[in-house]
Design an enzyme around this catalytic site. Structure first.
Site, PDB file in Angstrom:
ATOM      1  N   SER A 276      53.381  59.588  52.377  1.00 39.21           N
ATOM      2  CA  SER A 276      54.439  58.641  52.037  1.00 39.21           C
ATOM      3  C   SER A 276      54.279  57.352  52.834  1.00 39.21           C
ATOM      4  O   SER A 276      53.529  57.283  53.800  1.00 39.21           O
ATOM      5  CB  SER A 276      55.797  59.257  52.352  1.00 39.21           C
ATOM      6  OG  SER A 276      55.980  59.276  53.755  1.00 39.21           O
ATOM      7  N   LYS A 277      55.040  56.352  52.405  1.00 33.05           N
ATOM      8  CA  LYS A 277      55.027  55.071  53.093  1.00 33.05           C
ATOM      9  C   LYS A 277      55.459  55.268  54.551  1.00 33.05           C
ATOM     10  O   LYS A 277      54.940  54.623  55.452  1.00 33.05           O
ATOM     11  CB  LYS A 277      55.997  54.133  52.382  1.00 33.05           C
ATOM     12  CG  LYS A 277      56.001  52.742  52.934  1.00 33.05           C
ATOM     13  CD  LYS A 277      56.846  51.840  52.085  1.00 33.05           C
ATOM     14  CE  LYS A 277      58.012  51.258  52.847  1.00 33.05           C
ATOM     15  NZ  LYS A 277      57.732  50.804  54.195  1.00 33.05           N
ATOM     16  N   ARG A 278      56.392  56.198  54.741  1.00 38.99           N
ATOM     17  CA  ARG A 278      56.864  56.449  56.118  1.00 38.99           C
ATOM     18  C   ARG A 278      55.736  56.933  57.031  1.00 38.99           C
ATOM     19  O   ARG A 278      55.671  56.548  58.191  1.00 38.99           O
ATOM     20  CB  ARG A 278      58.025  57.447  56.117  1.00 38.99           C
ATOM     21  CG  ARG A 278      59.334  56.774  56.508  1.00 38.99           C
ATOM     22  CD  ARG A 278      60.526  57.671  56.337  1.00 38.99           C
ATOM     23  NE  ARG A 278      60.676  58.056  54.932  1.00 38.99           N
ATOM     24  CZ  ARG A 278      60.646  59.311  54.495  1.00 38.99           C
ATOM     25  NH1 ARG A 278      60.483  60.308  55.330  1.00 38.99           N
ATOM     26  NH2 ARG A 278      60.787  59.577  53.206  1.00 38.99           N
TER      27      ARG A 278
END
Ligand code: GLU
Length: 537
Positions: A276-278
């Protein structure tokens, strides 16, 4: 089917920036199409107006172009979406919102065939049904068990159905999932799959409210009309596959139904779960091909802006979940086209390794010519106030006072340092001392090495180099300098560290003879002066 032309499509929804997993899907489609001498189509699936994000479509087109993944259809060479059918693009337009007039009759065809029905339940009624089901500890599903108790053309008298169709606008057309039927499917990566329809719901196909199809209907109708031969997409669509099979069957299109391949997810570098972007923000790597700024003004980093070469990014992505069957790791796009095959795409998720991404960039940087790297380095130098003059044919010159250097000087610098760089801007960090004298001297290193008993020896060594009449190259001066110091029984390390401190401001970095041979005698003398004035002679 036999001689069917290979036609595959990448069908993103413009709901935000394209994640690197999406780019990989596009890449595999592209490789497959090109290997089979077929067509790669870019179709924009924008029928869900609630999720539409301005700029996302342009982002997708730009990202693919940066990667060298050029659609044969969907987007012209100049980047514009082809909007009207023409001899070259008989399947246009390629944006589903511009095809909205097409879908209703297909949905109604299914109603006529008894494979779909009109549903009039309002949002409140469905909400209430959900509440009742949940109160009883279950979940509400619009399916073979519940459809008989709900307000639809299967339960209402024909006249009432006709009245509601004419007078109301929030009805939908739902697929009538066959009861307790085994759907047998084949996936090019996952093999044979069987699902019983008892676990599936009656999906909405078309909505009167916005006169738009849902993903499922638009996707099947367009894949059929666009004569798609293989559907290669992310595994998040695998649960939709039984419905898609049944839709092809309901339309009577089984003979030309595409073959399906569902790609595994990209996984985070540590632990399990989807990348994910996180994860990117936490661990400091991009998950998007290009930088993206959202409506709130938050910016996400991109591979392009982080200094990755598109060919390194593409090569790295190709290897995430596919392998050539041997241990080769470096592939140009053309080599990937030749080597790619779906049967070597892995079923399991592919763990993303940010270090490997860097490794690829480093490898590709080394493969580039010194001329190309010098050209790429020029804007970085300009941003640092360095002027670059001349062309590759002009003589090598450097002027440290005016901070002006010839392009050939820059070329020599990259040739000298390219084995140490991962990204082009690294050249500045590595080779800064070849463009300017140190502004200051590392305190710890200065305290350790700039000592009276050493620096007078360093001065003499520098004088020796300034008077040296042989070939003034790293190889030419290396042995004589060493010999000069050794024959006098001076402490080699201490003298060298003093020289390095004078040249770079610290005790680490490039080789002394490399620096001296590049910057020349005058600048060597100037730096000895400078350090003497700063730290004492
Ligand atoms: N629009 C879908 C997506 O964004 C396409 C899925 C498919 O390829 O069928 O993923």
């Amino acid at each position: 089917m036999g001689q069917r032309r290979t036609r595959v499509r990448f069908a993103p929804s413009p709901t935000g920036p394209l994640h690197m997993g999406g780019v990989r899907t596009a890449l595999y489609n592209y490789l497959y199409a090109k290997q089979h001498g077929g067509d790669f189509i870019l179709r924009i699936e924008d029928t869900d107006s609630h999720r539409f994000v301005p700029g996302a479509e342009e982002y997708i087109i730009e990202a693919l172009r940066w990667c060298g993944i050029v659609p044969d259809e969907g987007v012209d060479a100049d980047g514009k979406v082809v909007e009207t059918a023409s001899a070259r693009h008989p399947h246009a337009p390629y944006r589903q919102s511009q095809r909205r007039g097409i879908y209703r009759r297909y949905a109604e065809e299914l109603v006529e065939k008894g494979c779909a029905y009109y549903a009039f339940d309002t949002a409140q009624e469905l909400e209430a049904a959900r509440g009742v089901a949940e109160a009883g500890g279950g979940t509400f599903i619009y399916n073979q068990l519940s459809r008989g108790k709900l307000r639809n053309s299967l339960t209402l008298p024909e006249a009432e159905t006709q009245r509601l169709l004419a007078e109301t606008t929030d009805w939908t057309i739902r697929f009538k999932m066959p009861e307790d039927t085994l759907v047998e499917m084949d996936d090019l990566i996952r093999g044979h799959i069987e699902v019983n329809t008892a676990t599936l719901d009656d999906k909405v196909l078309w909505k009167r409210a916005d006169e738009l199809p849902t993903y499922h209907l638009a996707n099947i109708v367009d894949d059929h009309l666009m004569e798609i031969s293989e559907v290669i997409r992310g595994e998040e669509w695998l649960p939709s596959l039984p419905l898609h099979y049944l839709l092809y069957k309901a339309f009577g299109w089984e003979d030309t139904m595409p073959r399906f391949a569902h790609l595994s997810l990209l996984l985070k570098p540590v632990g399990n779960g989807k990348l994910s972007k996180r994860d990117g923000d936490k661990m400091g790597f991009p998950v998007f091909p290009l930088r993206w700024t959202n409506a709130e003004g938050e910016t996400s980093r991109g591979y392009r802006e982080d200094g990755y070469f598109p060919e390194a990014f593409v090569n790295m992505l190709a290897m995430l979940g596919w392998n050539p069957g041997d241990d080769r790791e470096m592939f140009t796009l053309d080599e990937l086209i030749a080597a790619f095959s779906l049967d070597k795409v892995q079923k399991a998720g592919a763990k993303f390794n940010p270090e490997k991404a860097k490794w690829y960039n480093k490898e590709y940087l080394r493969l580039k010519s010194d001329e190309e790297l010098a050209t790429l380095f020029v804007p970085v130098l300009k941003a640092q106030g360095i002027e670059v003059t001349g062309c590759f044919e002009s003589p090598v010159c450097c002027n440290f006072e005016t901070k002006s250097f010839s392009l050939n000087y820059v070329k020599n610098v990259v040739a000298l340092t390219k084995m140490r760089a991962t990204f082009v801007p690294d050249f500045w960090e590595i080779a800064r001392c070849l463009f300017e004298a140190p502004e200051s001297y590392n305190e710890k290193d200065a305290a350790k090495f700039w000592k009276e008993e050493n620096y007078s020896l360093a001065y003499q060594a520098a004088d020796f180099l300034c008077a040296f009449e042989g070939e003034f190259t790293p190889e030419g001066i290396g042995a004589p300098l060493e010999e000069y110091i050794r024959s006098r029984e001076w402490p080699m390390g201490k003298v060298m560290n003093c020289l390095r401190l004078a040249l770079t401001g610290a005790s680490s970095g490039l080789g002394i003879t490399d620096i001296v041979a590049t910057i020349g005698k005058d600048e060597l003398r100037a730096r000895m002066e400078k350090i003497g004035n700063a730290l004492g002679k």
